[in-house]
Design an enzyme around this catalytic site. Structure first.
Site, PDB file in Angstrom:
ATOM      1  N   ILE A 106      -8.180  -3.678 -11.306  1.00  0.00           N
ATOM      2  CA  ILE A 106      -7.611  -2.747 -12.293  1.00  0.00           C
ATOM      3  C   ILE A 106      -8.018  -3.205 -13.697  1.00  0.00           C
ATOM      4  CG2 ILE A 106      -5.415  -1.889 -13.249  1.00  0.00           C
ATOM      5  CD1 ILE A 106      -6.028  -0.791 -10.443  1.00  0.00           C
ATOM      6  N   ASN A 133       1.064  -4.499  -6.288  1.00  0.00           N
ATOM      7  CA  ASN A 133       0.000  -4.698  -5.292  1.00  0.00           C
ATOM      8  C   ASN A 133       0.546  -5.488  -4.113  1.00  0.00           C
ATOM      9  OD1 ASN A 133      -2.705  -4.670  -4.248  1.00  0.00           O
ATOM     10  ND2 ASN A 133      -2.938  -6.792  -4.929  1.00  0.00           N
ATOM     11  N   GLY A 159      -5.627   2.814   4.956  1.00  0.00           N
ATOM     12  CA  GLY A 159      -4.382   3.418   4.484  1.00  0.00           C
ATOM     13  C   GLY A 159      -3.185   3.222   5.393  1.00  0.00           C
ATOM     14  N   SER A 160      -3.183   2.149   6.183  1.00  0.00           N
ATOM     15  CA  SER A 160      -2.003   1.945   7.037  1.00  0.00           C
ATOM     16  C   SER A 160      -0.763   1.629   6.192  1.00  0.00           C
ATOM     17  CB  SER A 160      -2.252   0.848   8.077  1.00  0.00           C
ATOM     18  OG  SER A 160      -2.366  -0.408   7.473  1.00  0.00           O
ATOM     19  N   ASN A 161      -0.953   0.972   5.055  1.00  0.00           N
ATOM     20  CA  ASN A 161       0.198   0.728   4.163  1.00  0.00           C
ATOM     21  C   ASN A 161       0.658   2.012   3.482  1.00  0.00           C
ATOM     22  OD1 ASN A 161       1.050  -2.277   3.910  1.00  0.00           O
ATOM     23  ND2 ASN A 161      -1.179  -2.310   4.124  1.00  0.00           N
ATOM     24  N   HIS A 174      -0.792  -8.153  -1.061  1.00  0.00           N
ATOM     25  CA  HIS A 174      -1.938  -9.008  -0.740  1.00  0.00           C
ATOM     26  C   HIS A 174      -1.643  -9.787   0.549  1.00  0.00           C
ATOM     27  CE1 HIS A 174      -5.560 -11.261  -1.599  1.00  0.00           C
ATOM     28  NE2 HIS A 174      -4.905 -12.317  -1.149  1.00  0.00           N
ATOM     29  N   ARG A 216     -10.497  -2.139  -5.872  1.00  0.00           N
ATOM     30  CA  ARG A 216     -11.087  -2.306  -7.203  1.00  0.00           C
ATOM     31  C   ARG A 216     -10.168  -3.150  -8.068  1.00  0.00           C
ATOM     32  NH1 ARG A 216     -16.344  -0.380  -7.736  1.00  0.00           N
ATOM     33  NH2 ARG A 216     -16.545   1.525  -6.524  1.00  0.00           N
TER      34      ARG A 216
HETATM   35  C1  GRF Z   1      -3.858  -4.794   3.394  1.00  0.00           C
HETATM   36  O1  GRF Z   1      -3.987  -5.945   4.191  1.00  0.00           O
HETATM   37  C2  GRF Z   1      -3.411  -5.152   1.999  1.00  0.00           C
HETATM   38  O2  GRF Z   1      -2.648  -6.300   1.946  1.00  0.00           O
HETATM   39  C3  GRF Z   1      -4.727  -5.387   1.291  1.00  0.00           C
HETATM   40  O3  GRF Z   1      -5.611  -4.441   1.843  1.00  0.00           O
HETATM   41  C4  GRF Z   1      -5.215  -4.129   3.162  1.00  0.00           C
HETATM   42  C5  GRF Z   1      -5.146  -2.640   3.244  1.00  0.00           C
HETATM   43  O4  GRF Z   1      -4.944  -2.166   4.546  1.00  0.00           O
HETATM   44  N1  GRF Z   1      -4.554  -5.265  -0.136  1.00  0.00           N
HETATM   45  P1  GRF Z   1      -4.616  -0.626   4.782  1.00  0.00           P
HETATM   46  O5  GRF Z   1      -5.742   0.200   4.140  1.00  0.00           O
HETATM   47  O6  GRF Z   1      -3.296  -0.336   4.130  1.00  0.00           O
HETATM   48  O7  GRF Z   1      -4.581  -0.428   6.269  1.00  0.00           O
END
Ligand code: GRF
Length: 189
Positions: A92, A106, A11-13, A108, A90
């Site tokens: 979608i 999303n 969940g860093s994003n 990526h 997952r």
């Molecule tokens: C990220 O690299 C994102 O691009 C991919 O999954 C990873 C999630 O990282 N879809 P985090 O859980 O947000 O740290």
């Protein structure tokens, strides 16, 4: 704009998005976190930010279709307008795609269409390519195939370890995702 965050892991994003909202760089309401892994680290981040959490496994809901239907009902109740996938592991399915056509974003960790699917960073590293990047795209029924909204390139230093490569990618992700979400919201209003 009412957003639902979907995540399965660290969940860093999600954290970068929470931080951007707190700093008013992102003018959105984070109305819930949807998580398919009840023990994921991201849950604690949502708790700390006082974001309501809906978490359940596919198994608990009786499979993917019923899981998605339960999520669609919950999102409708909250008035969610757009879904932000941030490390949601997952694919979608139709129930969510039909409920949110061209409203699921999303991120990526590669320059799509190169290196789609799982383990992109490892695959980029193993391929020994000289550049990679981050892609933000709308979700369609394929795996990382939807219309591209934004991309940022990253030059790969040949001395980097895979950890350094991953770190460079995450740094770009954490800056780019909140920025692009804000641009998308502005384009809708
Ligand atoms: C990220 O690299 C994102 O691009 C991919 O999954 C990873 C999630 O990282 N879809 P985090 O859980 O947000 O740290």
């Amino acid at each position: 704009m009412k957003l639902a965050l979907f995540a399965s892991g660290n969940g860093s994003n999600v954290q970068a998005i929470i931080d951007a909202v707190e700093k008013n760089q992102l003018t959105a309401e984070l109305v819930c976190l949807i998580c398919d892994k009840p023990k994921a680290h991201v849950i604690g981040r949502a708790v700390a930010a006082h974001i309501p959490i809906w978490t359940s496994t596919y198994k608990e809901q009786g499979g993917k279709d019923l899981w998605e239907q339960a999520v669609v009902d919950y999102l409708a109740m909250l008035g969610v307008e757009m879904i932000i996938l941030a490390g949601f592991m997952r694919i979608i399915g139709n129930r969510l795609l039909r409920a949110y056509p061209q409203r699921i974003l999303n991120i990526h960790p590669s320059l799509l269409p190169q290196f789609p699917g799982l383990h992109s960073i490892q695959n980029v590293f193993a391929a020994g390519v000289s550049e990679t990047g981050v892609t933000i795209h709308w979700v369609d029924e394929g795996v990382d195939t939807g219309p591209i909204v934004a991309q940022e390139r990253i030059k790969i230093d040949p001395t980097w370890t895979i950890e350094q490569l991953a770190s460079a990618i995450h740094t770009v992700e954490h800056r780019l995702y909140p920025q692009i979400i804000q641009q998308v919201i502005q384009s809708f209003t």
